[in-house]
Write an enzyme that holds these catalytic residues in place. Structure first.
Site, PDB file in Angstrom:
ATOM      1  N   ARG A  90       6.196  34.016  39.483  1.00 45.22           N
ATOM      2  CA  ARG A  90       7.031  34.698  38.485  1.00 45.22           C
ATOM      3  C   ARG A  90       6.162  35.525  37.536  1.00 45.22           C
ATOM      4  O   ARG A  90       4.969  35.306  37.397  1.00 45.22           O
ATOM      5  CB  ARG A  90       7.871  33.704  37.690  1.00 45.22           C
ATOM      6  CG  ARG A  90       7.042  32.673  36.898  1.00 45.22           C
ATOM      7  CD  ARG A  90       6.879  32.998  35.433  1.00 45.22           C
ATOM      8  NE  ARG A  90       5.955  32.108  34.767  1.00 45.22           N
ATOM      9  CZ  ARG A  90       4.686  32.365  34.567  1.00 45.22           C
ATOM     10  NH1 ARG A  90       4.152  33.494  34.965  1.00 45.22           N
ATOM     11  NH2 ARG A  90       3.911  31.496  33.940  1.00 45.22           N
ATOM     12  N   GLU A  94       5.932  33.472  25.474  1.00 44.48           N
ATOM     13  CA  GLU A  94       4.731  32.805  26.004  1.00 44.48           C
ATOM     14  C   GLU A  94       4.370  31.564  25.205  1.00 44.48           C
ATOM     15  O   GLU A  94       4.377  31.587  23.968  1.00 44.48           O
ATOM     16  CB  GLU A  94       3.574  33.806  25.973  1.00 44.48           C
ATOM     17  CG  GLU A  94       2.770  33.835  27.243  1.00 44.48           C
ATOM     18  CD  GLU A  94       3.618  34.139  28.468  1.00 44.48           C
ATOM     19  OE1 GLU A  94       4.034  33.189  29.160  1.00 44.48           O
ATOM     20  OE2 GLU A  94       3.858  35.326  28.740  1.00 44.48           O
ATOM     21  N   HIS A  95       4.053  30.503  25.929  1.00 47.74           N
ATOM     22  CA  HIS A  95       3.635  29.234  25.322  1.00 47.74           C
ATOM     23  C   HIS A  95       4.690  28.682  24.373  1.00 47.74           C
ATOM     24  O   HIS A  95       4.353  28.146  23.315  1.00 47.74           O
ATOM     25  CB  HIS A  95       2.298  29.404  24.581  1.00 47.74           C
ATOM     26  CG  HIS A  95       1.128  29.511  25.521  1.00 47.74           C
ATOM     27  ND1 HIS A  95       0.544  28.423  26.096  1.00 47.74           N
ATOM     28  CD2 HIS A  95       0.462  30.589  25.983  1.00 47.74           C
ATOM     29  CE1 HIS A  95      -0.465  28.820  26.870  1.00 47.74           C
ATOM     30  NE2 HIS A  95      -0.529  30.125  26.833  1.00 47.74           N
ATOM     31  N   ASP A 121       7.801  27.364  26.038  1.00 48.99           N
ATOM     32  CA  ASP A 121       8.697  26.485  26.824  1.00 48.99           C
ATOM     33  C   ASP A 121       8.423  25.018  26.501  1.00 48.99           C
ATOM     34  O   ASP A 121       9.346  24.229  26.332  1.00 48.99           O
ATOM     35  CB  ASP A 121       8.618  26.771  28.334  1.00 48.99           C
ATOM     36  CG  ASP A 121       7.222  26.672  28.940  1.00 48.99           C
ATOM     37  OD1 ASP A 121       6.220  26.611  28.183  1.00 48.99           O
ATOM     38  OD2 ASP A 121       7.115  26.657  30.187  1.00 48.99           O
ATOM     39  N   GLY A 150      -1.796  33.589  35.975  1.00 44.56           N
ATOM     40  CA  GLY A 150      -0.610  33.659  35.122  1.00 44.56           C
ATOM     41  C   GLY A 150       0.667  34.013  35.841  1.00 44.56           C
ATOM     42  O   GLY A 150       1.672  34.326  35.210  1.00 44.56           O
ATOM     43  N   SER A 174       1.971  31.877  38.215  1.00 44.21           N
ATOM     44  CA  SER A 174       2.553  30.596  38.647  1.00 44.21           C
ATOM     45  C   SER A 174       2.358  30.254  40.113  1.00 44.21           C
ATOM     46  O   SER A 174       3.293  29.785  40.780  1.00 44.21           O
ATOM     47  CB  SER A 174       4.061  30.573  38.366  1.00 44.21           C
ATOM     48  OG  SER A 174       4.272  30.446  37.028  1.00 44.21           O
ATOM     49  N   ASP A 221       8.164  27.791  34.814  1.00 38.65           N
ATOM     50  CA  ASP A 221       7.771  28.286  36.135  1.00 38.65           C
ATOM     51  C   ASP A 221       8.627  27.682  37.246  1.00 38.65           C
ATOM     52  O   ASP A 221       9.093  28.376  38.152  1.00 38.65           O
ATOM     53  CB  ASP A 221       6.294  27.959  36.401  1.00 38.65           C
ATOM     54  CG  ASP A 221       5.397  28.470  35.285  1.00 38.65           C
ATOM     55  OD1 ASP A 221       5.870  29.285  34.474  1.00 38.65           O
ATOM     56  OD2 ASP A 221       4.232  28.046  35.222  1.00 38.65           O
ATOM     57  N   ASN A 259      -8.261  28.617  35.606  1.00 31.88           N
ATOM     58  CA  ASN A 259      -7.573  27.472  36.208  1.00 31.88           C
ATOM     59  C   ASN A 259      -7.172  26.482  35.115  1.00 31.88           C
ATOM     60  O   ASN A 259      -8.026  25.876  34.478  1.00 31.88           O
ATOM     61  CB  ASN A 259      -8.494  26.820  37.248  1.00 31.88           C
ATOM     62  CG  ASN A 259      -7.781  25.728  38.010  1.00 31.88           C
ATOM     63  OD1 ASN A 259      -7.179  24.827  37.421  1.00 31.88           O
ATOM     64  ND2 ASN A 259      -7.828  25.811  39.318  1.00 31.88           N
TER      65      ASN A 259
HETATM   66  P1  ADP Z   1      -1.379  29.648  38.131  1.00 31.03           P
HETATM   67  O1  ADP Z   1      -1.351  30.273  36.779  1.00 31.03           O
HETATM   68  O2  ADP Z   1      -1.393  30.667  39.211  1.00 31.03           O
HETATM   69  O3  ADP Z   1      -0.321  28.617  38.310  1.00 31.03           O
HETATM   70  P2  ADP Z   1      -3.344  27.476  38.105  1.00 31.03           P
HETATM   71  O4  ADP Z   1      -4.776  27.586  37.735  1.00 31.03           O
HETATM   72  O5  ADP Z   1      -2.499  26.594  37.291  1.00 31.03           O
HETATM   73  O6  ADP Z   1      -2.804  28.938  38.217  1.00 31.03           O
HETATM   74  O7  ADP Z   1      -3.246  26.934  39.607  1.00 31.03           O
HETATM   75  C1  ADP Z   1      -3.992  27.541  40.635  1.00 31.03           C
HETATM   76  C2  ADP Z   1      -4.227  26.505  41.714  1.00 31.03           C
HETATM   77  O8  ADP Z   1      -3.041  26.372  42.554  1.00 31.03           O
HETATM   78  C3  ADP Z   1      -5.330  26.915  42.706  1.00 31.03           C
HETATM   79  O9  ADP Z   1      -6.612  26.569  42.217  1.00 31.03           O
HETATM   80  C4  ADP Z   1      -4.941  26.090  43.927  1.00 31.03           C
HETATM   81  O10 ADP Z   1      -5.358  24.752  43.783  1.00 31.03           O
HETATM   82  C5  ADP Z   1      -3.416  26.131  43.893  1.00 31.03           C
HETATM   83  N1  ADP Z   1      -2.951  27.268  44.718  1.00 31.03           N
HETATM   84  C6  ADP Z   1      -2.530  28.477  44.325  1.00 31.03           C
HETATM   85  N2  ADP Z   1      -2.239  29.272  45.388  1.00 31.03           N
HETATM   86  C7  ADP Z   1      -2.485  28.532  46.486  1.00 31.03           C
HETATM   87  C8  ADP Z   1      -2.395  28.764  47.896  1.00 31.03           C
HETATM   88  N3  ADP Z   1      -2.004  29.933  48.390  1.00 31.03           N
HETATM   89  N4  ADP Z   1      -2.735  27.765  48.725  1.00 31.03           N
HETATM   90  C9  ADP Z   1      -3.146  26.582  48.235  1.00 31.03           C
HETATM   91  N5  ADP Z   1      -3.269  26.300  46.937  1.00 31.03           N
HETATM   92  C10 ADP Z   1      -2.929  27.257  46.074  1.00 31.03           C
HETATM   93  P1  NG1 Z   2       1.020  29.732  34.249  1.00 33.66           P
HETATM   94  O1  NG1 Z   2       0.701  31.034  33.712  1.00 33.66           O
HETATM   95  O2  NG1 Z   2       1.760  29.802  35.530  1.00 33.66           O
HETATM   96  O3  NG1 Z   2      -0.128  28.837  34.340  1.00 33.66           O
HETATM   97  C1  NG1 Z   2       1.767  28.163  32.155  1.00 33.66           C
HETATM   98  C2  NG1 Z   2       2.763  27.010  32.171  1.00 33.66           C
HETATM   99  C3  NG1 Z   2       4.157  27.451  31.682  1.00 33.66           C
HETATM  100  C4  NG1 Z   2       4.069  28.181  30.359  1.00 33.66           C
HETATM  101  C5  NG1 Z   2       3.002  29.295  30.447  1.00 33.66           C
HETATM  102  C6  NG1 Z   2       2.776  29.990  29.123  1.00 33.66           C
HETATM  103  C7  NG1 Z   2       2.525  25.276  33.890  1.00 33.66           C
HETATM  104  C8  NG1 Z   2       2.818  24.862  35.283  1.00 33.66           C
HETATM  105  N1  NG1 Z   2       2.916  26.489  33.523  1.00 33.66           N
HETATM  106  O4  NG1 Z   2       2.094  29.064  33.187  1.00 33.66           O
HETATM  107  O5  NG1 Z   2       5.000  26.320  31.570  1.00 33.66           O
HETATM  108  O6  NG1 Z   2       3.804  27.318  29.295  1.00 33.66           O
HETATM  109  O7  NG1 Z   2       1.749  28.792  30.889  1.00 33.66           O
HETATM  110  O8  NG1 Z   2       3.934  30.571  28.650  1.00 33.66           O
HETATM  111  O9  NG1 Z   2       1.940  24.502  33.144  1.00 33.66           O
END
Ligand code: ADP
Ligand code: NG1
Length: 458
Positions: A42, A48-49, A51, A143, A145, A190, A233
């Site tokens: 999404r 932002e921040h 929810d 960012g 999700s 998300d 991450n």
């Molecule tokens: P986001 O903001 O995209 O949610 P996060 O840092 O919270 O980022 O999560 C990213 C993690 O999600 C990656 O380090 C990996 O562990 C997992 N992930 C994301 N995309 C994939 C994918 N295509 N296949 C496997 N794991 C994935």
């Molecule tokens: P992303 O950007 O997907 O990591 C995170 C939180 C949301 C929200 C936003 C900031 C998770 C799974 N997602 O999203 O709930 O707080 O940051 O608006 O923790």
């Protein structure tokens, strides 16, 4: 197989990506997939921040998603493979109590979060065995999700494989909770948009009770996502949880100052509800009660009449135990201000006056400034990118998602889109070889996409 939604059917042979995934699956496991599932990432347009503070947000699903091919057996074993070689194969016979290693947030733990959520919801003692191949197109840690899309996809797969059925709202609620097993205390934005999205419309997502309302975006503009190419991450760092903790402490300090039972309240929105105050009144209350200097643990404990030990166990998370100072005034100001901007954005979209595009752009710009200055969740690369987007013709531009890296979202008049893309390309991507190499997947127009679904082969 259950016959309940969410489900779509697709003509598999017309979709190259599915065909490729099917081939890889067959080579890997020597059988055909029984079904497929997908869950979108999404882009959050504003909100932002907030929810996790109980306030509404305004995201839309994007086309990029997690797609999985799945077969089901009675081995009680979960086998995972990934099209991307960066993510190693995983195989485990699933016990009744699945363990998620928070200190080592490997990709398959996100998948296991989804499995655990469904297992707990139905009290399943013996899970169906599953073999899966995952194909993700959401840039990770940017960012958009990717992690939640993986959790949502996994929950959907586990539900289907175990012949269970749930509404999209229940799935979203379960996934918001079970993703927290990875250690990040996220809100529910998300997972909610991943399940409740509908093609062609952004959504206002409200919590408690969870509800998604269509938001018609104005005509004559497009939304462009640009990635600053710095990853962050969430689970592997403490930035995010520090903000959650600061908001929790601010909640208690404001509640205490107004004579409410602070031990009962956890979210900034709850203080507003209890006081029956407007957001403007809450902003004034923050100025009156909280000082801009960072708070020490000792000062907080003194005000809340709690011990340092209670502070650590009741207010901090595992990965914030070492934090010594907390910026409560700035964080609470951001949250109440951003909550007000979301409601204004929605009402401008609903009423659609001629000048609405300018107003929406201003709200996005204010949101970015608040994220940068009060919430301190931007970074120099994102600030530079947002600046370039505005100079290249965007009416509004802001970081989207958790921040500290990742993507910006810009609102651009349709007639300027080509010159906008070219100017951003030239100013941000081409001068840096690493960014230039990532440009194709890092700068794109996004339209509201559909929600998570199980896809059955025809
Ligand atoms: P986001 O903001 O995209 O949610 P996060 O840092 O919270 O980022 O999560 C990213 C993690 O999600 C990656 O380090 C990996 O562990 C997992 N992930 C994301 N995309 C994939 C994918 N295509 N296949 C496997 N794991 C994935
Ligand atoms: P992303 O950007 O997907 O990591 C995170 C939180 C949301 C929200 C936003 C900031 C998770 C799974 N997602 O999203 O709930 O707080 O940051 O608006 O923790």
């Amino acid at each position: 197989m259950t016959a309940n939604p969410p489900k779509i059917k697709t003509a598999i042979n017309t979709n190259e990506r599915l065909k490729n995934l099917k081939n890889i699956f067959e080579t890997k496991y020597g059988e055909s997939p029984l079904f497929y599932a997908c869950a979108p990432g999404r882009v959050n347009l504003i909100g932002e921040h907030i929810d996790y503070c109980g306030y509404s947000v305004l995201p839309m699903a994007i086309e990029q998603n997690i797609l999985a091919a799945v077969s089901v057996n009675n081995s009680g074993t979960i086998q995972l493979a990934n099209i991307n070689p960066q993510y190693q194969d995983f195989k485990q016979s699933c016990p009744e109590d699945i363990t998620i290693d928070r200190d080592n947030p490997k990709w398959y733990y996100y998948f296991l979060c989804g499995v655990k959520g469904i297992q707990e919801r139905f009290g399943i003692t013996r899970l169906a065995g599953m073999s899966c191949v995952i194909d993700g197109t959401i840039p990770p840690s940017s960012g958009l999700s990717s992690s939640s899309a993986l959790v949502c996809c996994s929950a959907l797969i586990t539900m289907e494989a175990n012949e269970k059925s749930l509404s999209k709202v229940s799935l979203a609620e379960i996934c918001a909770k079970c993703e927290q097993y990875i250690g990040t205390e996220g809100g529910g934005m998300d997972q909610s948009i991943s399940f409740l999205a509908e093609r062609g419309t952004a959504k206002l997502i409200e919590f408690q009770p969870l509800k998604a309302t269509d938001v018609k975006l104005p005509e004559g503009v497009v939304f462009v996502i640009s990635n600053c190419c710095k990853e962050m991450n969430k689970a592997a760092s403490s930035h995010y949880n520090i903000r959650v903790v600061e908001c929790r402490i601010a909640t208690k300090m404001l509640a205490q100052a107004r004579g409410l039972d602070s031990s009962r309240l956890l979210k900034l929105a709850q203080v507003q509800t209890e006081l029956k105050a407007s957001l403007e009144e809450m902003l004034a209350l923050v100025d009156e009660v909280l000082h801009p200097e960072p708070y020490s643990r000792e000062e907080i404990c003194k005000v809340l009449c709690i011990t340092l030990e209670q502070f650590s166990t009741d207010l901090l998370s595992a990965n914030t135990q070492d934090v010594t100072h907390f910026k409560l005034h700035q964080r609470a100001k951001h949250v109440y201000g951003e909550a007000a901007r979301v409601m204004m954005f929605k009402s401008v979209c609903d009423s659609g006056p001629a000048e609405s595009i300018q107003l929406l752009g201003e709200l996005m710009n204010q949101s970015h400034a608040s994220c940068r200055d009060l919430y301190e969740c931007s970074c120099p690369e994102l600030d530079q990118l947002v600046d370039i987007c505005l100079k290249s013709g965007a009416v509004g531009s802001r970081l989207t998602g958790a921040g500290w890296g990742g993507c910006a979202v810009s609102m651009v008049p349709s007639e300027k889109i080509e010159s906008f893309l070219q100017a951003v390309r030239e100013a941000y991507f081409l001068p840096d070889p690493r960014r230039a190499a990532m440009e194709k997947q890092s700068l794109f127009v996004s339209k509201p996409g559909g929600g998570a679904a199980v896809i059955l082969e025809e």
